[in-house]
Write a protein that holds these residues in place. Structure first.
Motif, PDB file in Angstrom:
ATOM      1  N   GLN A 123      12.578  38.849 -24.862  1.00 16.93           N
ATOM      2  CA  GLN A 123      13.291  39.863 -25.641  1.00 16.93           C
ATOM      3  C   GLN A 123      14.638  39.339 -26.105  1.00 16.93           C
ATOM      4  O   GLN A 123      15.131  39.689 -27.188  1.00 16.93           O
ATOM      5  CB  GLN A 123      13.473  41.128 -24.797  1.00 16.93           C
ATOM      6  CG  GLN A 123      14.224  42.246 -25.493  1.00 16.93           C
ATOM      7  CD  GLN A 123      13.433  42.919 -26.592  1.00 16.93           C
ATOM      8  OE1 GLN A 123      12.366  42.455 -26.994  1.00 16.93           O
ATOM      9  NE2 GLN A 123      13.962  44.002 -27.121  1.00 16.93           N
ATOM     10  N   ASP A 142       0.673  42.901 -19.907  1.00 18.51           N
ATOM     11  CA  ASP A 142       0.801  43.832 -21.030  1.00 18.51           C
ATOM     12  C   ASP A 142       1.756  44.974 -20.680  1.00 18.51           C
ATOM     13  O   ASP A 142       2.596  45.382 -21.497  1.00 18.51           O
ATOM     14  CB  ASP A 142      -0.580  44.367 -21.407  1.00 18.51           C
ATOM     15  CG  ASP A 142      -0.571  45.119 -22.729  1.00 18.51           C
ATOM     16  OD1 ASP A 142      -0.151  44.535 -23.746  1.00 18.51           O
ATOM     17  OD2 ASP A 142      -0.972  46.302 -22.738  1.00 18.51           O
ATOM     18  N   ALA A 145       5.344  43.676 -20.700  1.00 13.17           N
ATOM     19  CA  ALA A 145       5.789  43.449 -22.072  1.00 13.17           C
ATOM     20  C   ALA A 145       6.127  44.764 -22.756  1.00 13.17           C
ATOM     21  O   ALA A 145       7.151  44.887 -23.450  1.00 13.17           O
ATOM     22  CB  ALA A 145       4.721  42.693 -22.848  1.00 13.17           C
ATOM     23  N   ALA A 146       5.270  45.779 -22.551  1.00 13.23           N
ATOM     24  CA  ALA A 146       5.519  47.093 -23.153  1.00 13.23           C
ATOM     25  C   ALA A 146       6.816  47.706 -22.626  1.00 13.23           C
ATOM     26  O   ALA A 146       7.608  48.273 -23.386  1.00 13.23           O
ATOM     27  CB  ALA A 146       4.335  48.018 -22.877  1.00 13.23           C
ATOM     28  N   THR A 150       8.648  44.296 -25.997  1.00 15.14           N
ATOM     29  CA  THR A 150       8.406  43.023 -26.653  1.00 15.14           C
ATOM     30  C   THR A 150       6.933  42.658 -26.547  1.00 15.14           C
ATOM     31  O   THR A 150       6.129  43.412 -25.986  1.00 15.14           O
ATOM     32  CB  THR A 150       9.273  41.915 -26.005  1.00 15.14           C
ATOM     33  OG1 THR A 150       9.199  40.727 -26.798  1.00 15.14           O
ATOM     34  CG2 THR A 150       8.811  41.599 -24.588  1.00 15.14           C
ATOM     35  N   SER A 151       6.551  41.535 -27.107  1.00 14.81           N
ATOM     36  CA  SER A 151       5.205  40.986 -26.937  1.00 14.81           C
ATOM     37  C   SER A 151       5.320  39.646 -26.237  1.00 14.81           C
ATOM     38  O   SER A 151       6.350  38.972 -26.344  1.00 14.81           O
ATOM     39  CB  SER A 151       4.496  40.826 -28.291  1.00 14.81           C
ATOM     40  OG  SER A 151       5.181  39.889 -29.101  1.00 14.81           O
ATOM     41  N   ARG A 193      -2.057  45.394 -26.885  1.00 16.50           N
ATOM     42  CA  ARG A 193      -1.104  45.580 -27.975  1.00 16.50           C
ATOM     43  C   ARG A 193       0.085  44.628 -27.878  1.00 16.50           C
ATOM     44  O   ARG A 193       0.670  44.256 -28.895  1.00 16.50           O
ATOM     45  CB  ARG A 193      -0.590  47.024 -27.978  1.00 16.50           C
ATOM     46  CG  ARG A 193      -1.599  48.068 -28.390  1.00 16.50           C
ATOM     47  CD  ARG A 193      -0.951  49.441 -28.411  1.00 16.50           C
ATOM     48  NE  ARG A 193       0.238  49.456 -29.265  1.00 16.50           N
ATOM     49  CZ  ARG A 193       1.171  50.401 -29.219  1.00 16.50           C
ATOM     50  NH1 ARG A 193       1.090  51.371 -28.324  1.00 16.50           N
ATOM     51  NH2 ARG A 193       2.214  50.353 -30.041  1.00 16.50           N
ATOM     52  N   HIS A 194       0.428  44.219 -26.662  1.00 19.56           N
ATOM     53  CA  HIS A 194       1.674  43.477 -26.478  1.00 19.56           C
ATOM     54  C   HIS A 194       1.434  42.002 -26.099  1.00 19.56           C
ATOM     55  O   HIS A 194       2.362  41.336 -25.630  1.00 19.56           O
ATOM     56  CB  HIS A 194       2.521  44.159 -25.408  1.00 19.56           C
ATOM     57  CG  HIS A 194       2.873  45.570 -25.747  1.00 19.56           C
ATOM     58  ND1 HIS A 194       3.887  45.909 -26.604  1.00 19.56           N
ATOM     59  CD2 HIS A 194       2.297  46.750 -25.359  1.00 19.56           C
ATOM     60  CE1 HIS A 194       3.948  47.223 -26.724  1.00 19.56           C
ATOM     61  NE2 HIS A 194       3.003  47.759 -25.974  1.00 19.56           N
TER      62      HIS A 194
END
Length: 411
Positions: A123, A142, A145-146, A150-151, A193-194
Protein backbone atom coordinates in the motif's frame (compact mmCIF):
# COMPACT_ATOMS: atom_id res chain seq x y z
CA UNK A 1 29.80 6.66 4.95
CA UNK A 2 28.27 5.51 1.66
CA UNK A 3 27.89 1.74 1.28
CA UNK A 4 30.10 1.79 -1.78
CA UNK A 5 32.84 3.68 0.03
CA UNK A 6 33.14 1.06 2.72
CA UNK A 7 33.82 -1.61 0.08
CA UNK A 8 36.42 0.39 -1.84
CA UNK A 9 39.42 -1.61 -3.15
CA UNK A 10 42.42 -1.79 -0.86
CA UNK A 11 45.50 0.27 -1.52
CA UNK A 12 48.08 -1.15 -3.91
CA UNK A 13 50.19 -3.97 -2.57
CA UNK A 14 49.86 -7.72 -2.61
CA UNK A 15 48.16 -9.26 0.41
CA UNK A 16 49.87 -11.92 2.48
CA UNK A 17 50.00 -15.11 0.40
CA UNK A 18 49.35 -17.55 3.25
CA UNK A 19 45.57 -17.42 3.88
CA UNK A 20 45.83 -18.38 7.54
CA UNK A 21 48.36 -15.65 8.20
CA UNK A 22 46.36 -13.13 6.17
CA UNK A 23 43.16 -13.67 8.15
CA UNK A 24 45.05 -13.93 11.44
CA UNK A 25 46.73 -10.59 10.73
CA UNK A 26 43.44 -8.96 9.75
CA UNK A 27 41.62 -10.16 12.86
CA UNK A 28 44.61 -9.75 15.15
CA UNK A 29 43.04 -7.17 17.47
CA UNK A 30 39.42 -8.36 17.20
CA UNK A 31 37.53 -10.03 20.04
CA UNK A 32 36.89 -13.67 19.13
CA UNK A 33 34.70 -15.49 18.20
CA UNK A 34 34.03 -13.32 15.16
CA UNK A 35 32.51 -13.78 11.70
CA UNK A 36 33.93 -12.27 8.53
CA UNK A 37 33.49 -11.97 4.77
CA UNK A 38 36.45 -11.84 2.40
CA UNK A 39 35.38 -9.20 -0.15
CA UNK A 40 38.01 -10.22 -2.70
CA UNK A 41 36.73 -13.79 -2.72
CA UNK A 42 33.13 -12.52 -2.69
CA UNK A 43 33.83 -10.49 -5.83
CA UNK A 44 35.41 -13.44 -7.59
CA UNK A 45 32.46 -15.64 -6.71
CA UNK A 46 30.10 -13.00 -8.08
CA UNK A 47 32.06 -12.83 -11.31
CA UNK A 48 31.90 -16.62 -11.62
CA UNK A 49 28.13 -16.65 -11.09
CA UNK A 50 27.79 -13.99 -13.79
CA UNK A 51 29.75 -16.13 -16.21
CA UNK A 52 27.69 -19.22 -15.37
CA UNK A 53 24.40 -17.33 -15.76
CA UNK A 54 25.27 -16.56 -19.41
CA UNK A 55 23.37 -13.29 -19.56
CA UNK A 56 20.30 -14.38 -17.62
CA UNK A 57 19.21 -12.14 -14.71
CA UNK A 58 19.66 -13.56 -11.23
CA UNK A 59 17.43 -12.92 -8.21
CA UNK A 60 19.56 -12.64 -5.06
CA UNK A 61 18.54 -15.08 -2.31
CA UNK A 62 18.45 -13.19 0.97
CA UNK A 63 18.36 -16.34 3.13
CA UNK A 64 21.96 -17.00 2.13
CA UNK A 65 23.21 -13.46 2.88
CA UNK A 66 21.25 -12.10 5.91
CA UNK A 67 23.00 -8.75 6.06
CA UNK A 68 21.60 -5.51 4.66
CA UNK A 69 25.10 -4.14 4.12
CA UNK A 70 26.20 -7.14 2.06
CA UNK A 71 22.92 -7.21 0.11
CA UNK A 72 23.42 -3.57 -0.87
CA UNK A 73 27.00 -4.22 -1.89
CA UNK A 74 26.16 -7.20 -4.08
CA UNK A 75 23.27 -5.46 -5.84
CA UNK A 76 25.46 -2.43 -6.51
CA UNK A 77 28.50 -4.45 -7.56
CA UNK A 78 26.76 -6.91 -9.91
CA UNK A 79 24.20 -5.50 -12.37
CA UNK A 80 23.02 -8.99 -13.34
CA UNK A 81 21.43 -9.27 -9.87
CA UNK A 82 17.85 -8.06 -10.23
CA UNK A 83 15.51 -8.25 -7.27
CA UNK A 84 15.54 -10.29 -4.06
CA UNK A 85 14.17 -13.74 -3.21
CA UNK A 86 13.18 -13.56 0.47
CA UNK A 87 12.42 -16.36 2.92
CA UNK A 88 9.78 -14.64 5.04
CA UNK A 89 6.98 -12.13 4.37
CA UNK A 90 8.03 -10.17 7.47
CA UNK A 91 11.58 -10.08 6.12
CA UNK A 92 10.35 -8.78 2.77
CA UNK A 93 8.31 -6.05 4.45
CA UNK A 94 11.31 -5.05 6.57
CA UNK A 95 13.65 -5.01 3.57
CA UNK A 96 11.13 -2.84 1.74
CA UNK A 97 11.37 -0.39 4.65
CA UNK A 98 15.16 -0.39 4.12
CA UNK A 99 14.71 0.74 0.51
CA UNK A 100 14.84 -2.58 -1.36
CA UNK A 101 12.35 -3.31 -4.12
CA UNK A 102 11.19 -6.16 -6.37
CA UNK A 103 10.90 -8.64 -3.52
CA UNK A 104 9.59 -12.17 -4.02
CA UNK A 105 8.89 -14.34 -0.97
CA UNK A 106 9.96 -17.90 -1.74
CA UNK A 107 7.80 -19.73 0.82
CA UNK A 108 4.04 -19.64 1.48
CA UNK A 109 2.57 -18.31 4.71
CA UNK A 110 -0.87 -18.27 6.31
CA UNK A 111 0.13 -16.01 9.22
CA UNK A 112 -2.19 -12.97 9.00
CA UNK A 113 0.15 -10.64 10.89
CA UNK A 114 2.97 -11.21 8.39
CA UNK A 115 0.69 -10.87 5.37
CA UNK A 116 -0.71 -7.66 6.87
CA UNK A 117 2.83 -6.24 7.05
CA UNK A 118 3.32 -7.04 3.37
CA UNK A 119 -0.03 -5.50 2.46
CA UNK A 120 0.87 -2.32 4.34
CA UNK A 121 4.23 -2.15 2.55
CA UNK A 122 2.58 -2.66 -0.84
CA UNK A 123 0.00 0.00 0.00
CA UNK A 124 2.97 2.27 0.65
CA UNK A 125 4.45 1.59 -2.79
CA UNK A 126 6.62 -1.51 -2.31
CA UNK A 127 6.73 -4.33 -4.86
CA UNK A 128 6.35 -7.63 -2.98
CA UNK A 129 5.13 -10.96 -4.39
CA UNK A 130 3.94 -13.74 -2.09
CA UNK A 131 4.28 -17.45 -2.86
CA UNK A 132 1.31 -19.84 -2.96
CA UNK A 133 0.70 -23.49 -3.78
CA UNK A 134 -2.76 -24.11 -2.28
CA UNK A 135 -6.12 -22.41 -2.81
CA UNK A 136 -6.66 -22.28 0.95
CA UNK A 137 -3.70 -19.90 1.27
CA UNK A 138 -5.43 -17.46 -1.06
CA UNK A 139 -8.29 -16.76 1.32
CA UNK A 140 -5.99 -15.44 4.06
CA UNK A 141 -3.98 -13.31 1.63
CA UNK A 142 -7.11 -11.93 -0.05
CA UNK A 143 -8.64 -10.92 3.29
CA UNK A 144 -5.45 -9.13 4.38
CA UNK A 145 -5.21 -7.32 1.05
CA UNK A 146 -8.85 -6.23 1.29
CA UNK A 147 -8.35 -4.98 4.84
CA UNK A 148 -5.38 -2.87 3.68
CA UNK A 149 -7.32 -1.54 0.67
CA UNK A 150 -4.81 -2.90 -1.82
CA UNK A 151 -4.13 -5.85 -4.12
CA UNK A 152 -1.32 -8.34 -3.70
CA UNK A 153 0.77 -10.18 -6.27
CA UNK A 154 1.24 -13.92 -5.82
CA UNK A 155 3.36 -16.50 -7.59
CA UNK A 156 2.76 -20.22 -7.97
CA UNK A 157 5.40 -22.52 -6.50
CA UNK A 158 5.55 -25.67 -8.60
CA UNK A 159 6.84 -29.02 -7.38
CA UNK A 160 10.25 -29.54 -9.00
CA UNK A 161 10.98 -32.93 -7.42
CA UNK A 162 11.08 -36.05 -9.58
CA UNK A 163 9.47 -39.35 -8.65
CA UNK A 164 11.35 -42.48 -9.61
CA UNK A 165 10.14 -46.01 -8.76
CA UNK A 166 10.54 -46.24 -4.99
CA UNK A 167 12.34 -42.88 -4.76
CA UNK A 168 11.29 -39.27 -4.45
CA UNK A 169 14.27 -37.37 -5.79
CA UNK A 170 13.85 -33.95 -4.26
CA UNK A 171 12.16 -32.20 -1.37
CA UNK A 172 8.56 -32.03 -0.20
CA UNK A 173 7.46 -28.51 -1.09
CA UNK A 174 4.55 -27.81 -3.39
CA UNK A 175 1.63 -30.06 -4.37
CA UNK A 176 1.46 -28.29 -7.77
CA UNK A 177 3.21 -30.80 -10.01
CA UNK A 178 1.23 -30.58 -13.28
CA UNK A 179 -0.12 -28.01 -15.70
CA UNK A 180 -3.66 -29.00 -14.69
CA UNK A 181 -2.95 -28.26 -11.03
CA UNK A 182 -1.27 -24.95 -11.89
CA UNK A 183 -4.23 -23.88 -14.04
CA UNK A 184 -6.67 -24.70 -11.25
CA UNK A 185 -4.67 -22.58 -8.79
CA UNK A 186 -4.30 -19.74 -11.31
CA UNK A 187 -8.05 -19.73 -11.88
CA UNK A 188 -8.61 -19.61 -8.10
CA UNK A 189 -6.27 -16.60 -7.92
CA UNK A 190 -8.20 -14.87 -10.71
CA UNK A 191 -11.44 -15.28 -8.74
CA UNK A 192 -10.03 -13.33 -5.76
CA UNK A 193 -10.76 -9.62 -6.07
CA UNK A 194 -7.56 -8.51 -4.37
CA UNK A 195 -5.01 -10.96 -5.85
CA UNK A 196 -3.21 -11.20 -9.15
CA UNK A 197 -0.88 -13.83 -10.57
CA UNK A 198 2.65 -12.48 -11.00
CA UNK A 199 4.91 -15.44 -11.71
CA UNK A 200 5.97 -19.05 -11.27
CA UNK A 201 8.83 -20.49 -9.25
CA UNK A 202 10.30 -23.98 -9.45
CA UNK A 203 13.31 -24.69 -7.25
CA UNK A 204 15.00 -27.93 -8.26
CA UNK A 205 16.76 -28.48 -4.95
CA UNK A 206 17.79 -32.03 -5.83
CA UNK A 207 19.88 -30.58 -8.68
CA UNK A 208 20.99 -27.24 -7.23
CA UNK A 209 21.73 -28.38 -3.68
CA UNK A 210 23.10 -31.91 -3.89
CA UNK A 211 26.81 -32.78 -4.03
CA UNK A 212 27.78 -34.99 -6.97
CA UNK A 213 31.59 -35.11 -6.74
CA UNK A 214 32.32 -36.22 -3.17
CA UNK A 215 35.87 -37.61 -2.80
CA UNK A 216 35.95 -41.37 -2.25
CA UNK A 217 32.32 -41.87 -3.34
CA UNK A 218 32.69 -42.57 -7.04
CA UNK A 219 29.73 -44.95 -7.30
CA UNK A 220 27.42 -42.63 -5.38
CA UNK A 221 28.55 -39.68 -7.46
CA UNK A 222 27.75 -41.54 -10.66
CA UNK A 223 24.29 -42.46 -9.39
CA UNK A 224 23.56 -38.88 -8.30
CA UNK A 225 24.65 -37.47 -11.65
CA UNK A 226 22.45 -39.97 -13.49
CA UNK A 227 19.46 -39.08 -11.31
CA UNK A 228 20.16 -35.38 -11.81
CA UNK A 229 20.29 -35.76 -15.60
CA UNK A 230 16.94 -37.55 -15.67
CA UNK A 231 15.41 -35.09 -13.20
CA UNK A 232 16.56 -32.11 -15.28
CA UNK A 233 14.66 -33.44 -18.29
CA UNK A 234 11.57 -34.07 -16.16
CA UNK A 235 11.64 -30.60 -14.55
CA UNK A 236 12.17 -28.82 -17.87
CA UNK A 237 9.27 -30.72 -19.42
CA UNK A 238 6.84 -30.06 -16.56
CA UNK A 239 7.87 -26.46 -15.97
CA UNK A 240 7.58 -25.73 -19.67
CA UNK A 241 4.14 -27.34 -19.77
CA UNK A 242 2.97 -25.31 -16.77
CA UNK A 243 4.19 -22.01 -18.22
CA UNK A 244 2.72 -22.79 -21.65
CA UNK A 245 -0.66 -23.74 -20.17
CA UNK A 246 -0.85 -20.61 -18.02
CA UNK A 247 0.12 -18.40 -20.95
CA UNK A 248 -2.36 -20.06 -23.28
CA UNK A 249 -5.11 -19.49 -20.69
CA UNK A 250 -4.38 -15.76 -20.71
CA UNK A 251 -2.40 -15.50 -17.49
CA UNK A 252 0.44 -12.99 -17.78
CA UNK A 253 3.65 -13.99 -15.99
CA UNK A 254 6.16 -11.31 -15.05
CA UNK A 255 8.79 -13.91 -14.19
CA UNK A 256 9.54 -17.63 -14.16
CA UNK A 257 12.18 -18.28 -11.51
CA UNK A 258 14.27 -21.44 -11.32
CA UNK A 259 17.44 -22.98 -10.11
CA UNK A 260 20.00 -22.20 -7.47
CA UNK A 261 23.77 -21.90 -7.16
CA UNK A 262 24.37 -25.54 -8.04
CA UNK A 263 22.15 -25.71 -11.14
CA UNK A 264 22.80 -22.57 -13.19
CA UNK A 265 24.00 -24.51 -16.23
CA UNK A 266 20.95 -26.78 -16.51
CA UNK A 267 18.30 -24.27 -15.42
CA UNK A 268 19.54 -21.63 -17.86
CA UNK A 269 18.92 -24.12 -20.68
CA UNK A 270 15.19 -24.25 -19.87
CA UNK A 271 13.52 -21.84 -22.34
CA UNK A 272 10.57 -21.32 -19.99
CA UNK A 273 12.79 -19.78 -17.27
CA UNK A 274 13.28 -16.00 -17.28
CA UNK A 275 15.50 -15.63 -14.21
CA UNK A 276 17.81 -17.68 -11.99
CA UNK A 277 18.27 -17.50 -8.23
CA UNK A 278 21.47 -17.61 -6.19
CA UNK A 279 22.78 -16.75 -2.76
CA UNK A 280 25.03 -19.50 -1.39
CA UNK A 281 27.38 -19.09 -4.34
CA UNK A 282 28.62 -15.79 -2.91
CA UNK A 283 29.73 -17.09 0.50
CA UNK A 284 30.24 -20.70 -0.71
CA UNK A 285 29.69 -22.63 2.54
CA UNK A 286 30.84 -26.16 3.28
CA UNK A 287 27.89 -27.98 1.71
CA UNK A 288 28.88 -26.63 -1.71
CA UNK A 289 32.41 -28.04 -1.76
CA UNK A 290 31.91 -31.14 -3.89
CA UNK A 291 30.20 -30.40 -7.20
CA UNK A 292 31.18 -31.53 -10.67
CA UNK A 293 31.03 -27.84 -11.65
CA UNK A 294 33.46 -25.45 -9.95
CA UNK A 295 31.23 -23.08 -7.99
CA UNK A 296 33.80 -20.70 -6.50
CA UNK A 297 35.85 -20.34 -3.35
CA UNK A 298 35.12 -19.82 0.36
CA UNK A 299 34.35 -16.17 1.08
CA UNK A 300 32.83 -16.26 4.58
CA UNK A 301 33.83 -17.86 7.84
CA UNK A 302 34.27 -17.42 11.55
CA UNK A 303 37.24 -17.46 13.89
CA UNK A 304 37.39 -19.16 17.28
CA UNK A 305 40.21 -18.56 19.77
CA UNK A 306 42.41 -21.37 21.06
CA UNK A 307 41.87 -21.58 24.83
CA UNK A 308 43.31 -25.04 25.63
CA UNK A 309 46.00 -27.40 24.38
CA UNK A 310 44.87 -30.73 25.86
CA UNK A 311 47.21 -33.03 23.89
CA UNK A 312 49.95 -32.87 21.25
CA UNK A 313 48.46 -31.88 17.90
CA UNK A 314 45.10 -30.93 19.43
CA UNK A 315 43.80 -27.51 20.43
CA UNK A 316 40.45 -26.62 21.99
CA UNK A 317 38.62 -23.49 20.89
CA UNK A 318 35.97 -21.45 22.69
CA UNK A 319 32.44 -21.81 21.23
CA UNK A 320 31.77 -23.23 17.79
CA UNK A 321 28.56 -25.24 18.21
CA UNK A 322 26.91 -23.86 15.07
CA UNK A 323 25.30 -26.80 13.24
CA UNK A 324 23.28 -26.25 10.07
CA UNK A 325 19.68 -27.22 9.44
CA UNK A 326 18.73 -30.33 7.50
CA UNK A 327 19.27 -34.05 8.04
CA UNK A 328 21.52 -34.71 11.01
CA UNK A 329 25.02 -35.74 9.97
CA UNK A 330 28.68 -34.70 9.97
CA UNK A 331 28.20 -32.60 6.84
CA UNK A 332 25.98 -30.22 8.88
CA UNK A 333 28.79 -29.34 11.28
CA UNK A 334 31.13 -26.38 10.81
CA UNK A 335 34.28 -27.27 8.89
CA UNK A 336 37.72 -26.35 10.24
CA UNK A 337 39.20 -24.33 7.40
CA UNK A 338 42.52 -22.86 8.44
CA UNK A 339 45.17 -23.87 9.33
CA UNK A 340 45.03 -26.32 6.46
CA UNK A 341 44.49 -29.92 7.49
CA UNK A 342 42.65 -29.19 10.73
CA UNK A 343 39.71 -31.49 11.49
CA UNK A 344 37.02 -31.92 14.12
CA UNK A 345 37.19 -34.73 16.68
CA UNK A 346 34.57 -37.27 15.60
CA UNK A 347 33.04 -37.97 19.00
CA UNK A 348 32.84 -34.29 20.01
CA UNK A 349 32.11 -32.24 16.88
CA UNK A 350 31.35 -28.56 17.41
CA UNK A 351 30.37 -27.75 20.99
CA UNK A 352 28.31 -24.95 22.45
CA UNK A 353 31.11 -23.81 24.76
CA UNK A 354 34.17 -25.49 23.26
CA UNK A 355 35.29 -27.22 20.08
CA UNK A 356 38.43 -29.41 20.01
CA UNK A 357 40.34 -29.51 16.74
CA UNK A 358 43.02 -31.89 15.55
CA UNK A 359 45.71 -29.93 13.72
CA UNK A 360 47.12 -31.13 10.45
CA UNK A 361 50.71 -30.72 11.58
CA UNK A 362 52.64 -31.23 14.79
CA UNK A 363 53.02 -27.47 15.19
CA UNK A 364 50.90 -26.27 18.10
CA UNK A 365 48.99 -23.00 17.95
CA UNK A 366 49.53 -20.67 20.89
CA UNK A 367 46.74 -19.81 23.27
CA UNK A 368 44.65 -16.99 21.83
CA UNK A 369 45.49 -17.86 18.23
CA UNK A 370 42.51 -18.14 15.86
CA UNK A 371 41.24 -21.26 14.16
CA UNK A 372 39.08 -20.45 11.13
CA UNK A 373 35.91 -22.37 10.30
CA UNK A 374 33.27 -22.37 7.57
CA UNK A 375 29.61 -22.91 8.29
CA UNK A 376 27.90 -25.75 6.43
CA UNK A 377 25.25 -23.33 5.11
CA UNK A 378 25.63 -19.74 3.98
CA UNK A 379 23.25 -17.39 5.76
CA UNK A 380 22.81 -19.47 8.91
CA UNK A 381 26.22 -18.24 10.02
CA UNK A 382 24.64 -14.81 10.51
CA UNK A 383 22.18 -16.15 13.08
CA UNK A 384 25.16 -16.61 15.45
CA UNK A 385 26.82 -13.20 15.10
CA UNK A 386 25.69 -9.58 15.29
CA UNK A 387 28.42 -8.31 12.97
CA UNK A 388 30.30 -9.36 9.85
CA UNK A 389 33.87 -8.09 9.58
CA UNK A 390 34.62 -7.10 5.98
CA UNK A 391 38.13 -8.10 4.94
CA UNK A 392 39.91 -6.89 1.83
CA UNK A 393 43.52 -7.85 1.35
CA UNK A 394 45.13 -7.94 4.80
CA UNK A 395 42.74 -5.48 6.41
CA UNK A 396 39.31 -5.17 7.95
CA UNK A 397 37.79 -2.37 5.87
CA UNK A 398 34.50 -2.16 7.74
CA UNK A 399 31.88 -3.91 9.86
CA UNK A 400 28.25 -4.44 8.88
CA UNK A 401 25.32 -5.73 10.87
CA UNK A 402 23.74 -9.11 10.26
CA UNK A 403 19.96 -9.45 10.52
CA UNK A 404 20.58 -10.46 14.13
CA UNK A 405 22.66 -7.35 14.69
CA UNK A 406 19.77 -5.29 13.34
CA UNK A 407 17.49 -6.94 15.90
CA UNK A 408 15.66 -9.02 13.30
CA UNK A 409 14.67 -12.68 13.61
CA UNK A 410 12.23 -13.96 11.01
CA UNK A 411 11.70 -17.57 12.10
Amino acid sequence: MDDRDRFAPAAAGAPTSDPYRRYANALGTVRLPAAFVDLDALDRNGDRLCMRARGMPVRLVTKSIRSVGVLRYLLDRFPYLQGLLCFSPAEAAWLASQGFDDLVVAYPTVEPSEIARVAAAVQGGASITLMVDDAAQLDVIDRCAAAAGTSLAVAIDMDASTSFPGLRFGVYRSPVATAKAALALADAIARRRHLRLDGVMGYEGQIAGLNDAVPGQRVRNRIIRTLKARSIRDVHRRRGAIVAALTAAGHRLRFVNGGGTGSFESTARDPSVTELAAGSGFYLPGLFDHYAVTLGEPAAGFALPVTRRPAPGIVTCAGGGYPASGPIGPDRLPKPWLPTGATLIDNEGGGEVQTPVRLGTADALPLGAPVFFRHAKAGELCERFDTLLLVRGDDIVDRVATYRGDGQCFF
